[in-house]
Scaffold this motif. Structure first.
Motif, PDB file in Angstrom:
ATOM      1  N   ALA A  58       6.816  -7.635  -1.057  1.00  0.00           N
ATOM      2  CA  ALA A  58       5.676  -8.543  -1.255  1.00  0.00           C
ATOM      3  C   ALA A  58       4.574  -8.340  -0.211  1.00  0.00           C
ATOM      4  O   ALA A  58       3.386  -8.322  -0.572  1.00  0.00           O
ATOM      5  N   PRO A  59       4.904  -8.170   1.087  1.00  0.00           N
ATOM      6  CA  PRO A  59       3.826  -7.933   2.059  1.00  0.00           C
ATOM      7  C   PRO A  59       3.050  -6.642   1.773  1.00  0.00           C
ATOM      8  O   PRO A  59       1.826  -6.606   1.954  1.00  0.00           O
ATOM      9  N   ALA A  60       3.730  -5.607   1.309  1.00  0.00           N
ATOM     10  CA  ALA A  60       3.036  -4.352   0.972  1.00  0.00           C
ATOM     11  C   ALA A  60       2.095  -4.575  -0.207  1.00  0.00           C
ATOM     12  O   ALA A  60       0.946  -4.111  -0.187  1.00  0.00           O
ATOM     13  N   ARG A  61       2.556  -5.299  -1.222  1.00  0.00           N
ATOM     14  CA  ARG A  61       1.684  -5.573  -2.367  1.00  0.00           C
ATOM     15  C   ARG A  61       0.444  -6.345  -1.931  1.00  0.00           C
ATOM     16  O   ARG A  61      -0.679  -6.034  -2.351  1.00  0.00           O
ATOM     17  N   ALA A  62       0.624  -7.337  -1.071  1.00  0.00           N
ATOM     18  CA  ALA A  62      -0.516  -8.121  -0.586  1.00  0.00           C
ATOM     19  C   ALA A  62      -1.499  -7.239   0.185  1.00  0.00           C
ATOM     20  O   ALA A  62      -2.719  -7.365   0.018  1.00  0.00           O
ATOM     21  N   LEU A  63      -0.980  -6.339   1.017  1.00  0.00           N
ATOM     22  CA  LEU A  63      -1.836  -5.424   1.773  1.00  0.00           C
ATOM     23  C   LEU A  63      -2.632  -4.530   0.837  1.00  0.00           C
ATOM     24  O   LEU A  63      -3.857  -4.407   0.965  1.00  0.00           O
ATOM     25  N   TYR A  64      -1.966  -3.908  -0.116  1.00  0.00           N
ATOM     26  CA  TYR A  64      -2.643  -2.971  -1.006  1.00  0.00           C
ATOM     27  C   TYR A  64      -3.710  -3.665  -1.847  1.00  0.00           C
ATOM     28  O   TYR A  64      -4.788  -3.127  -2.067  1.00  0.00           O
ATOM     29  N   GLU A  65      -3.421  -4.876  -2.282  1.00  0.00           N
ATOM     30  CA  GLU A  65      -4.417  -5.622  -3.045  1.00  0.00           C
ATOM     31  C   GLU A  65      -5.594  -6.016  -2.148  1.00  0.00           C
ATOM     32  O   GLU A  65      -6.749  -5.960  -2.577  1.00  0.00           O
ATOM     33  N   ALA A  66      -5.318  -6.372  -0.887  1.00  0.00           N
ATOM     34  CA  ALA A  66      -6.390  -6.700   0.059  1.00  0.00           C
ATOM     35  C   ALA A  66      -7.270  -5.478   0.335  1.00  0.00           C
ATOM     36  O   ALA A  66      -8.454  -5.627   0.644  1.00  0.00           O
ATOM     37  N   LEU A  67      -6.705  -4.287   0.212  1.00  0.00           N
ATOM     38  CA  LEU A  67      -7.449  -3.051   0.414  1.00  0.00           C
ATOM     39  C   LEU A  67      -8.222  -2.635  -0.843  1.00  0.00           C
ATOM     40  O   LEU A  67      -8.874  -1.600  -0.850  1.00  0.00           O
ATOM     41  N   GLY A  68      -8.124  -3.439  -1.901  1.00  0.00           N
ATOM     42  CA  GLY A  68      -8.876  -3.156  -3.114  1.00  0.00           C
ATOM     43  C   GLY A  68      -8.133  -2.333  -4.147  1.00  0.00           C
ATOM     44  O   GLY A  68      -8.733  -1.886  -5.126  1.00  0.00           O
ATOM     45  N   CYS A  69      -6.856  -2.142  -3.953  1.00  0.00           N
ATOM     46  CA  CYS A  69      -6.054  -1.394  -4.926  1.00  0.00           C
ATOM     47  C   CYS A  69      -5.723  -2.301  -6.111  1.00  0.00           C
ATOM     48  O   CYS A  69      -5.533  -3.504  -5.948  1.00  0.00           O
ATOM     49  N   THR A  70      -5.640  -1.711  -7.280  1.00  0.00           N
ATOM     50  CA  THR A  70      -5.330  -2.445  -8.497  1.00  0.00           C
ATOM     51  C   THR A  70      -3.889  -2.143  -8.906  1.00  0.00           C
ATOM     52  O   THR A  70      -3.539  -0.981  -9.102  1.00  0.00           O
ATOM     53  N   PRO A  71      -3.053  -3.176  -9.031  1.00  0.00           N
ATOM     54  CA  PRO A  71      -1.660  -2.918  -9.410  1.00  0.00           C
ATOM     55  C   PRO A  71      -1.522  -2.571 -10.893  1.00  0.00           C
ATOM     56  O   PRO A  71      -2.247  -3.093 -11.732  1.00  0.00           O
ATOM     57  N   LEU A  72      -0.596  -1.697 -11.178  1.00  0.00           N
ATOM     58  CA  LEU A  72      -0.233  -1.357 -12.546  1.00  0.00           C
ATOM     59  C   LEU A  72       1.205  -1.831 -12.739  1.00  0.00           C
ATOM     60  O   LEU A  72       2.124  -1.300 -12.107  1.00  0.00           O
ATOM     61  N   PRO A  73       1.416  -2.843 -13.561  1.00  0.00           N
ATOM     62  CA  PRO A  73       2.784  -3.335 -13.759  1.00  0.00           C
ATOM     63  C   PRO A  73       3.668  -2.240 -14.370  1.00  0.00           C
ATOM     64  O   PRO A  73       3.294  -1.599 -15.353  1.00  0.00           O
ATOM     65  N   VAL A  74       4.811  -2.027 -13.754  1.00  0.00           N
ATOM     66  CA  VAL A  74       5.781  -1.038 -14.214  1.00  0.00           C
ATOM     67  C   VAL A  74       7.158  -1.680 -14.115  1.00  0.00           C
ATOM     68  O   VAL A  74       7.437  -2.399 -13.162  1.00  0.00           O
TER      69      VAL A  74
END
Length: 160
Positions: free
Chosen positions: A137-153
């Motif tokens: 969860a902390p990695a996901r929050a970081l990547y989203e804060a950096l402007g990355c868009t998640p792709l649900p898999v």
């Protein structure tokens, strides 16, 4: 915080840091969730896998790079990435920050450093992956804060 390129004498510490960082995922999350058979099949030798993988992360001739973050002369974390110049594409291979240096911005600074280096090497797009479980969860929050868009898999495992 100082960001610098990988030096060969960093290898032992980066390997140790990777095992310390991801050990709780394998032992406390993946193994209990999946059971011993799936765990043994998929990640039973995860420590040995990291020993091999970390040793091969930095090879500029193959467009693979590692940057290290130091805080007060101590390695706080690192990021590894690879660039495919012909596709103008890049990917973050590993991001690891030591437990005592988390929440100090090292992950953000390392990713921003890697993103800038990727752009300098001609990349237009970066991929960065992580798990969907609580450990990540902390990695996901970081990547989203950096402007990355998640792709649900979804990845499914089943013992046969």
């Amino acid at each position: 915080m100082r960001i610098r390129s990988f030096l060969q004498h960093d290898l032992a510490r980066l390997t140790e840091l990777t095992i310390e960082t991801f050990g709780p995922f394998y032992e406390d999350s993946f193994r209990p969730l999946m059971g011993d058979t799936v765990f043994a099949n998929q990640h039973g030798k995860w420590r040995d896998d990291y020993v091999k993988q970390v040793a091969e992360l930095h090879d500029p001739a193959e467009h693979r790079y590692v940057a290290v973050a130091e805080i007060n002369g101590t390695i706080a974390g690192y990021v590894a990435w690879a660039v495919e110049p012909e596709r103008r594409n890049a990917s973050v291979t590993i991001l690891a920050v030591s437990a005592e240096h988390r929440r100090l911005g090292a992950g953000t600074v390392l990713c921003e450093h890697a993103f800038a280096a990727m752009r300098d090497l001609g990349a237009e797009v970066v991929t960065i992956g992580t798990g969907g479980d609580g450990f990540h969860a902390p990695a996901r929050a970081l990547y989203e804060a950096l402007g990355c868009t998640p792709l649900p898999v979804a990845v499914y495992y089943r013992q046969l």
